[in-house]
Design an enzyme around this catalytic site. Structure first.
Site, PDB file in Angstrom:
ATOM      1  N   ASP A 150       0.842  -1.198   0.000  1.00 17.03           N
ATOM      2  CA  ASP A 150       0.000   0.000   0.000  1.00 17.03           C
ATOM      3  C   ASP A 150       0.870   1.239   0.000  1.00 17.03           C
ATOM      4  OD1 ASP A 150      -2.399  -1.239   0.024  1.00 17.03           O
ATOM      5  OD2 ASP A 150      -2.731  -1.077   2.183  1.00 17.03           O
ATOM      6  N   LYS A 159      -3.536   3.496  -3.685  1.00 16.02           N
ATOM      7  CA  LYS A 159      -4.149   4.595  -4.432  1.00 16.02           C
ATOM      8  C   LYS A 159      -3.058   5.579  -4.806  1.00 16.02           C
ATOM      9  CE  LYS A 159      -7.855   5.882  -2.278  1.00 16.02           C
ATOM     10  NZ  LYS A 159      -8.570   6.693  -1.289  1.00 16.02           N
ATOM     11  N   MET A 198      -8.316   9.157   9.082  1.00 11.42           N
ATOM     12  CA  MET A 198      -9.098   9.436   7.869  1.00 11.42           C
ATOM     13  C   MET A 198     -10.138  10.520   8.135  1.00 11.42           C
ATOM     14  SD  MET A 198      -9.677   5.520   6.541  1.00 11.42           S
ATOM     15  CE  MET A 198     -10.062   4.825   8.141  1.00 11.42           C
TER      16      MET A 198
HETATM   17  N1  SAH Z   1      -3.777   0.535   9.480  1.00  8.45           N
HETATM   18  C1  SAH Z   1      -3.349   1.913   9.553  1.00  8.45           C
HETATM   19  C2  SAH Z   1      -4.448   2.901   9.272  1.00  8.45           C
HETATM   20  C3  SAH Z   1      -5.049   2.786   7.883  1.00  8.45           C
HETATM   21  S1  SAH Z   1      -6.286   4.022   7.578  1.00  8.45           S
HETATM   22  C4  SAH Z   1      -2.679   2.157  10.903  1.00  8.45           C
HETATM   23  O1  SAH Z   1      -2.787   1.316  11.813  1.00  8.45           O
HETATM   24  O2  SAH Z   1      -2.009   3.177  11.038  1.00  8.45           O
HETATM   25  C5  SAH Z   1      -5.317   5.297   6.837  1.00  8.45           C
HETATM   26  C6  SAH Z   1      -5.238   6.509   7.750  1.00  8.45           C
HETATM   27  O3  SAH Z   1      -4.209   6.331   8.707  1.00  8.45           O
HETATM   28  C7  SAH Z   1      -4.878   7.799   7.055  1.00  8.45           C
HETATM   29  O4  SAH Z   1      -5.985   8.392   6.445  1.00  8.45           O
HETATM   30  C8  SAH Z   1      -4.383   8.629   8.223  1.00  8.45           C
HETATM   31  O5  SAH Z   1      -5.444   9.111   9.000  1.00  8.45           O
HETATM   32  C9  SAH Z   1      -3.662   7.577   9.044  1.00  8.45           C
HETATM   33  N2  SAH Z   1      -2.207   7.544   8.780  1.00  8.45           N
HETATM   34  C10 SAH Z   1      -1.499   6.455   8.451  1.00  8.45           C
HETATM   35  N3  SAH Z   1      -0.185   6.751   8.356  1.00  8.45           N
HETATM   36  C11 SAH Z   1      -0.078   8.065   8.639  1.00  8.45           C
HETATM   37  C12 SAH Z   1       1.031   8.979   8.722  1.00  8.45           C
HETATM   38  N4  SAH Z   1       2.269   8.577   8.488  1.00  8.45           N
HETATM   39  N5  SAH Z   1       0.774  10.249   9.063  1.00  8.45           N
HETATM   40  C13 SAH Z   1      -0.476  10.685   9.313  1.00  8.45           C
HETATM   41  N6  SAH Z   1      -1.550   9.872   9.243  1.00  8.45           N
HETATM   42  C14 SAH Z   1      -1.356   8.586   8.929  1.00  8.45           C
END
Ligand code: SAH
Length: 341
Positions: free
Chosen positions: A121, A143, A254
Site C-alpha cells: 500500500d 491509491k 481518515m
Molecule cells: N492501518 C493503519 C491505518 C489505515 S487508515 C494504521 O494502523 O495506522 C489510513 C489513515 O491512517 C490515514 O488516512 C491517516 O489518518 C492515518 N495515517 C497512516 N499513516 C499516517 C502517517 N504517516 N501520518 C499521518 N496519518 C497517517
C-alpha cells in the site's frame, strides 16, 4: 548475493528444483542476467554450461548435485551456493508501521526477506522494498493520483491466486493490519480459500503519529483513556455524545474530509469550545506538520494551513503537551509540580 550487480549480458545457470530455485531465478532475472535453469542433476548436459558466467547452486537437498561444483571448477566457472527458497503457498499480512523504514519490525523484515510477491500500500514503507524483499515481485496496489486503485476484492483474489501457485505472498500495509486496514477481511478470504495466513502486527499510526508530534495519547492526571475512531464517514449523534462523554483523548484517522461534521457533532454533544485539537499530517516524513487549534477554531485553522490527508486528528487535553504548542513549556512545569517530580 550479487543483488546489486548489473548482470546484463551475462548468462547465469540456476541449478535446483523449481520451488527451491524460484527466488534466485527471479533475482538474477531482475539483475538483468539471462537465466538458464537446471531443475535436476539427471537433466545435466555439459553444453548447458557453455557461455555461462556464473552457476548458482541451490541447496535443495538432492545429494546428486555434489558433482556440479567440481565440474564448474574444472571449466573455470564461478559458483555461488545459495539456500533453497522457503516453502511457499501462504500469505502473511504485515503491518509496516507509520511510514518510517526503521519502524518496520524485525519480524516484518524477516518475512519480507523470504517473500516471492509483495502487494504493498501507499502508506506502507516501500521505498527500499527491493532491498528488503530481494527475491520478490513488488506490486503496488495503493491509491495513487491518476492511477486506478486495485479494488479490495481484486487484491484478495490476486493474493490467493499467487499463494495457490506456490508463492510466499506478503501483503504489506501501513500501520497495523487490524486498525482500519481491512486485515480481518483478507484473513477471512484466505481462510475461505484454504490458504494458510498469518499476521505480523505493526506500529499503528493512531498512537505513533501523535507521538511524533510530542503528544502522548494518555498521560497521568490528564487523560486515562483514548478512543480511536474512523472519520471516513460522519458519526451519529449518539456516537458524538459517547465520545464527548468519555472525557479522554479522541484520535481520528481518515478524518480530514469530515472535520467540520466531527467538530460540530462534538460541540453539540457538549464538548467545550476551547478543547485543544491537533492535526498531524504525514507523520514520520520530511514534511511532517502539526497544526494546533481548538474544537471551534480547527476548521478555519485547517483551511488556512491547507491540511491534506494522510493526517491524524487528536482531540483532548493531551494536545497541550505537543511539541511547539505554546502552552507546552508552562504545562510541563506545572505537571512536574503536581507529580512532585
Ligand atoms: N492501518 C493503519 C491505518 C489505515 S487508515 C494504521 O494502523 O495506522 C489510513 C489513515 O491512517 C490515514 O488516512 C491517516 O489518518 C492515518 N495515517 C497512516 N499513516 C499516517 C502517517 N504517516 N501520518 C499521518 N496519518 C497517517
Amino acid at each position: 548475493m550479487f543483488t546489486n550487480t548489473d548482470l546484463t549480458g551475462y548468462t547465469v545457470l540456476v541449478a535446483g528444483t523449481p520451488e527451491a530455485a524460484r527466488r534466485a531465478i527471479r533475482r538474477y532475472g531482475a539483475a538483468g542476467a539471462t537465466v538458464r535453469t537446471l531443475s535436476s542433476p539427471a537433466a545435466y548436459k555439459p553444453e548447458m554450461l557453455d557461455g555461462v558466467a556464473l552457476v548458482v547452486a541451490i541447496d535443495d537437498g538432492d545429494p546428486r548435485w555434489s558433482a556440479l561444483p567440481e565440474t564448474c571448477r574444472r571449466r573455470g566457472l564461478l559458483v555461488s551456493r545459495e539456500e533453497a527458497a522457503a516453502p511457499g503457498g501462504h500469505v502473511t499480512l504485515i503491518g509496516g508501521g507509520p511510514g518510517a523504514e526503521d519502524l518496520l519490525t524485525v519480524r516484518a523484515r524477516q518475512v519480507l526477506q523470504e517473500a516471492d510477491v509483495v502487494f504493498f500500500d501507499r502508506l506502507a514503507p516501500h521505498r527500499n522494498l527491493a532491498e528488503y524483499a530481494p527475491g520478490a515481485e513488488l506490486i503496488d496496489v495503493g491509491k495513487r493520483p491518476g492511477h486506478h486503485k486495485v479494488t479490495q476484492r481484486e487484491i484478495e483474489r490476486l493474493m490467493i491466486q499467487s499463494a495457490q501457485e506456490g508463492n510466499n505472498v506478503v501483503r504489506l500495509k501501513g500501520g497495523d493490519p487490524y486498525v482500519f486496514g481491512r486485515g480481518g477481511e483478507e484473513v477471512i478470504s484466505c481462510a475461505k480459500a484454504g490458504v494458510p495466513v498469518s499476521v505480523v502486527p505493526g506500529i499503528t499510526s493512531a498512537i505513533s503519529v501523535p507521538a511524533a508530534a510530542g503528544i502522548p495519547v494518555t498521560h497521568r492526571e490528564i487523560s486515562h483513556l483514548f478512543t480511536v475512531v474512523s472519520g471516513h464517514a460522519p458519526l451519529t449523534d449518539a456516537e458524538y455524545e459517547h465520545l464527548a462523554g468519555l472525557g479522554g483523548t479522541v484520535v481520528v484517522l481518515m478524518g480530514v474530509g469530515t472535520l467540520p461534521q466531527l467538530t460540530a457533532g462534538l460541540r453539540r454533544a457538549g464538548m467545550k469550545a476551547d478543547m485543544p485539537v491537533a492535526i498531524v499530517e504525514r507523520g514520520y516524513s520530511d514534511s511532517q506538520r502539526t497544526t494546533i487549534s481548538t474544537l471551534t477554531g480547527v476548521v478555519t485553522a485547517a483551511g488556512a494551513a491547507g491540511v491534506k490527508p494522510p493526517a491524524i486528528l487528536v482531540i483532548g487535553e493531551v494536545v497541550r503537551l505537543a511539541n511547539g504548542c505554546e502552552e507546552t513549556a508552562g504545562k510541563l512545569a506545572e505537571l512536574a509540580d503536581t507529580l512532585g517530580a
